[in-house]
Write a protein that holds these residues in place. Structure first.
Motif, PDB file in Angstrom:
ATOM      1  N   CYS A   1      -1.011   7.629   1.003  1.00 36.73           N
ATOM      2  CA  CYS A   1      -2.479   7.674   0.999  1.00 36.73           C
ATOM      3  C   CYS A   1      -3.134   6.351   1.377  1.00 36.73           C
ATOM      4  CB  CYS A   1      -2.987   8.133  -0.359  1.00 36.73           C
ATOM      5  SG  CYS A   1      -2.687   6.939  -1.685  1.00 36.73           S
TER       6      CYS A   1
ATOM      7  N   ASP B   1      -3.519   3.701  -0.639  1.00 34.01           N
ATOM      8  CA  ASP B   1      -4.046   2.957  -1.784  1.00 34.01           C
ATOM      9  C   ASP B   1      -3.138   1.771  -2.132  1.00 34.01           C
ATOM     10  OD1 ASP B   1      -6.159   4.651  -1.963  1.00 34.01           O
ATOM     11  OD2 ASP B   1      -5.513   5.667  -3.800  1.00 34.01           O
TER      12      ASP B   1
ATOM     13  N   CYS C   1       1.963   5.321  -4.896  1.00 36.70           N
ATOM     14  CA  CYS C   1       0.988   5.225  -5.978  1.00 36.70           C
ATOM     15  C   CYS C   1       1.264   6.351  -6.978  1.00 36.70           C
ATOM     16  CB  CYS C   1      -0.434   5.333  -5.431  1.00 36.70           C
ATOM     17  SG  CYS C   1      -0.875   6.962  -4.794  1.00 36.70           S
TER      18      CYS C   1
ATOM     19  N   ARG D   1       0.840  -1.194   0.000  1.00 35.19           N
ATOM     20  CA  ARG D   1       0.000   0.000   0.000  1.00 35.19           C
ATOM     21  C   ARG D   1       0.874   1.241   0.000  1.00 35.19           C
ATOM     22  NH1 ARG D   1      -5.203  -0.688   0.216  1.00 35.19           N
ATOM     23  NH2 ARG D   1      -6.076  -2.692   0.892  1.00 35.19           N
ATOM     24  N   CYS D   2       0.368   2.284  -0.614  1.00 30.51           N
ATOM     25  CA  CYS D   2       1.087   3.551  -0.674  1.00 30.51           C
ATOM     26  C   CYS D   2       1.258   4.102   0.740  1.00 30.51           C
ATOM     27  CB  CYS D   2       0.328   4.545  -1.541  1.00 30.51           C
ATOM     28  SG  CYS D   2       1.055   6.201  -1.570  1.00 30.51           S
TER      29      CYS D   2
END
Length: 270
Positions: A30, A32, A41, A26-27
């Protein structure tokens, strides 16, 4: 040594699918989903601002697309010539870079260090491998509370990338200092006077030094470190940081859109 490094890399690559299964990538900015661990991301990558040229010949402050020609100095450097021998900043200080720094420093996400160091490394001019990499020090009580020095983590990654030899205890903070936020230049200087000292003068004399920190704000702490290193006989001191606070340069950069042909995906998964 090369064989050991190869074995370690093979083990890490073999364990990667399991790590991705247990902890989906995951980023870190953020949250995502992304393609691989240790990246950003596409949306967050596009919000990073990478300093570019033309820039000040002394401190690498970006001038913008229509700035002075190569070799020019910025106003601050003309008024007060810097003690350092250049600044290599991976990014300018934005909301995204701030989140990354906070995640590393206070969120204890030390796995971010390699990615942040890669962005710094891209801005460091080539030099011989004999250069010393020295992190900006933390006071021992702050180091005890946090458990690590984020500047030292970045310095370790830069050493692994071949930018010099890490001397993690090259500098020491002799006393605890308060936050410099809200202080004027004179107050900052007073607080830091005598607070930074060199621990290995004999090994620094005549050497090129890469001074590493996570964020460069007013430059007061950096200046104190550079003074100590130059007093100990350092030949040159290049300042390397992940994020540099330059509001006026950031405003100029925001007016220039990132070229549509650039593929941020090339940068976020490596």
């Amino acid at each position: 040594m090369g064989r050991i490094t190869t074995i370690r890399r093979a083990l890490a690559e073999g364990a990667s699918p399991l790590a991705d299964l247990l902890y989906p990538p995951r980023c870190p900015s953020c949250g995502d989903a992304i393609g691989a661990q240790g990246g950003l991301c596409a949306a967050c990558w596009s919000q990073l601002v990478i300093p570019g040229d033309p820039s000040c010949a002394a401190c690498q402050r970006p001038f913008g697309d229509h700035g002075p020609p190569h070799g020019a100095l910025c106003g601050p450097c003309l008024a007060h010539p810097p003690l350092h021998d250049g600044i290599a900043a991976g990014t300018l200080y934005t909301d995204v870079s701030r989140k990354l720094v906070l995640a590393l420093k206070h969120g204890r996400r030390i796995a971010l260090a390699p990615m942040l160091a890669r962005l710094i490394a891209a801005r460091i001019p080539a030099a011989d491998n004999d250069r010393l990499i020295i992190p900006v020090p933390l006071h021992r009580w702050r180091l005890w509370q946090r458990g690590f020095n984020q500047a030292a983590l970045l310095g370790r990654e830069l050493a692994r990338a071949g930018h010099g030899r890490l001397v993690v205890d090259g500098l020491t903070r002799t006393r605890a200092t308060p936050s410099l936020g809200g202080m004027g230049a004179r107050a900052r200087t007073k607080v830091l006077t005598g607070a930074i000292a060199v621990t290995r003068k004999q090994s620094i004399a005549g050497r090129n030094v890469l001074l590493v920190d996570d964020v460069l704000t007013s430059g007061a702490t950096t200046t104190a470190c550079v003074k100590a290193l130059k007093k100990a006989g350092a030949k040159t001191v290049l300042v390397a940081c992940f994020a540099r606070v330059l509001d006026e340069a950031l405003d100029q950069a925001r007016q220039t859109k990132r070229p549509e042909s650039e593929d941020p995906g090339r940068h976020v998964t490596k």
